[in-house]
Design an enzyme around this catalytic site. Structure first.
Site, PDB file in Angstrom:
ATOM      1  N   HIS A 125      -6.295   0.465  17.726  1.00  0.00           N
ATOM      2  CA  HIS A 125      -6.196  -0.980  17.509  1.00  0.00           C
ATOM      3  C   HIS A 125      -7.374  -1.486  16.687  1.00  0.00           C
ATOM      4  O   HIS A 125      -8.511  -1.094  16.929  1.00  0.00           O
ATOM      5  CB  HIS A 125      -6.210  -1.731  18.851  1.00  0.00           C
ATOM      6  CG  HIS A 125      -4.990  -1.485  19.688  1.00  0.00           C
ATOM      7  ND1 HIS A 125      -4.714  -2.167  20.842  1.00  0.00           N
ATOM      8  CD2 HIS A 125      -3.950  -0.635  19.526  1.00  0.00           C
ATOM      9  CE1 HIS A 125      -3.575  -1.739  21.357  1.00  0.00           C
ATOM     10  NE2 HIS A 125      -3.099  -0.796  20.578  1.00  0.00           N
ATOM     11  N   THR A 140       7.126   2.182  23.309  1.00  0.00           N
ATOM     12  CA  THR A 140       8.282   1.280  23.362  1.00  0.00           C
ATOM     13  C   THR A 140       9.050   1.483  24.675  1.00  0.00           C
ATOM     14  O   THR A 140       9.413   0.515  25.352  1.00  0.00           O
ATOM     15  CB  THR A 140       9.215   1.546  22.150  1.00  0.00           C
ATOM     16  OG1 THR A 140       8.423   1.508  20.976  1.00  0.00           O
ATOM     17  CG2 THR A 140      10.325   0.530  22.048  1.00  0.00           C
ATOM     18  N   GLU A 160      -4.175  -8.614  15.514  1.00  0.00           N
ATOM     19  CA  GLU A 160      -4.349  -7.265  16.071  1.00  0.00           C
ATOM     20  C   GLU A 160      -3.465  -6.300  15.283  1.00  0.00           C
ATOM     21  O   GLU A 160      -2.250  -6.485  15.204  1.00  0.00           O
ATOM     22  CB  GLU A 160      -3.949  -7.227  17.552  1.00  0.00           C
ATOM     23  CG  GLU A 160      -4.155  -5.836  18.144  1.00  0.00           C
ATOM     24  CD  GLU A 160      -3.636  -5.736  19.569  1.00  0.00           C
ATOM     25  OE1 GLU A 160      -4.459  -5.723  20.489  1.00  0.00           O
ATOM     26  OE2 GLU A 160      -2.404  -5.677  19.753  1.00  0.00           O
ATOM     27  N   GLU A 196       7.849   2.829  27.447  1.00  0.00           N
ATOM     28  CA  GLU A 196       6.999   2.422  28.578  1.00  0.00           C
ATOM     29  C   GLU A 196       6.950   0.898  28.706  1.00  0.00           C
ATOM     30  O   GLU A 196       6.959   0.348  29.795  1.00  0.00           O
ATOM     31  CB  GLU A 196       5.593   3.007  28.373  1.00  0.00           C
ATOM     32  CG  GLU A 196       4.750   3.003  29.618  1.00  0.00           C
ATOM     33  CD  GLU A 196       3.745   1.867  29.652  1.00  0.00           C
ATOM     34  OE1 GLU A 196       2.967   1.812  30.597  1.00  0.00           O
ATOM     35  OE2 GLU A 196       3.742   1.023  28.728  1.00  0.00           O
ATOM     36  N   ILE A 252       0.872  -1.191   0.000  1.00  0.00           N
ATOM     37  CA  ILE A 252       0.000   0.000   0.000  1.00  0.00           C
ATOM     38  C   ILE A 252       0.905   1.236   0.000  1.00  0.00           C
ATOM     39  O   ILE A 252       0.706   2.186  -0.749  1.00  0.00           O
ATOM     40  CB  ILE A 252      -0.916   0.004   1.246  1.00  0.00           C
ATOM     41  CG1 ILE A 252      -1.878  -1.171   1.189  1.00  0.00           C
ATOM     42  CG2 ILE A 252      -1.680   1.323   1.345  1.00  0.00           C
ATOM     43  CD1 ILE A 252      -2.764  -1.314   2.415  1.00  0.00           C
TER      44      ILE A 252
END
Ligand code: 0O2
Length: 267
Positions: free
Chosen positions: A121, A153, A140, A155, A27
């Protein structure tokens, strides 16, 4: 479950992740082929590690027999965008596809999680072809900006380090940096508008230059060479000014000249 059995269960998920990464990258390529800004910056994915599956199943009280049905993120694909506005565009592209069916959407951008986590999400149903036939599974897809991804990342590594016992002062710092990320994303929205304007400008310029050059090339075949060279010099002078309006005016005049030569040839 034995390791070999886990491998058999997880293999179709690995295939789904691989296929979706290829598809999402295409895409991005499609936008680039037509010189358009791509809302997709990069794509990556993973199959959840067995230890993480076991930990999540235990935390959510899911029996191992039900993990495929009840765990939505055994296969995970992450799409990174530059700007918040791009996230909606990517989500819309996914909704319109016929090779996957969106079964759930979770908007942690309009309303972030208590931790400060922001991301969009989508749980999709996707079919892979295995030796045993087609298999439907859930994937997901996390869509977020570069800035949101940076925060998540960091956290995530801290969550891993503190294993659920994150000290309050670290949580506070993360919450404050999450607010800074919101501000950064908002400021970047203004930059995005400038990129879009620049893109429209360059597209228009490219089309005008192509039209003009093609007319000049054709004139060389039918008109006086010195006259065409004069037209060409005139075009180069206008091109150097970068004035799109003059270029457009020149293009229209050249169209008339080219048309009159075409008419002369017909007579
Ligand atoms: P990992 O290690 O990334 O795989 P739900 O029943 O829907 O509330 P679920 O299935 O956990 O619970 O869904 P949710 O909350 O949408 O989270 C799915 C994934 O989003 C997580 O998977 C993380 O990848 C990410 N995520 C959610 N909340 C946070 C957060 O506060 N910080 C960070 N860094 N990531 C988050 P896992 O299995 O929890 O983790």
């Amino acid at each position: 479950m034995e390791l070999q059995l886990w491998r058999a269960v997880l293999e179709p998920y690995a295939m789904a992740v691989d296929e979706l990464i290829v598809k999402m990258n295409h895409i991005k390529n499609e936008f680039e082929y037509v010189d358009q800004y791509s809302p997709i910056e990069s794509v990556n994915g993973r199959v959840k590690r067995i230890s993480s599956i076991l930990e999540k199943a235990q935390r959510k009280n899911i029996s191992l027999d039900d993990i495929e049905e009840k765990l939505d993120d055994i296969a995970g694909v992450r799409i990174i965008c530059r700007f918040v506005e791009d996230i909606g565009r990517v989500a819309e592209i996914i909704r319109k596809r016929s090779d996957m069916k969106v079964i759930q959407e979770k908007d942690y951008i309009t309303k972030s999680k208590d931790s400060g986590y922001r991301s969009y999400h989508m749980i999709v149903e996707y079919t892979v072809q295995t030796l045993k036939g087609p298999k439907n599974l859930k994937v997901e897809i996390q869509i977020r900006t570069l800035a949101m991804n940076f925060w998540a990342t960091v956290e995530h590594s801290l969550q891993y380090k503190y294993k659920g016992n994150m000290p309050e002062h670290v949580k506070d710092k993360l919450l404050r940096s999450a607010e800074a990320i919101v501000t950064l994303d908002n400021e970047m929205t203004v930059v995005r508008k400038e990129i879009m304007d620049a893109q429209i400008y360059y597209q228009l310029k490219k089309e005008l230059v192509t039209d003009i050059l093609s007319n000049i090339e054709n004139l060389y075949k039918v008109a006086n060479k010195r006259e065409v060279m004069k037209i060409q010099d005139e075009f180069l002078a206008i091109y150097e000014t970068d004035d799109l309006e003059r270029m457009s005016h020149f293009c229209k005049e050249l169209d008339i000249v080219a048309e009159s030569y075409r008419a002369q040839r017909l007579h």
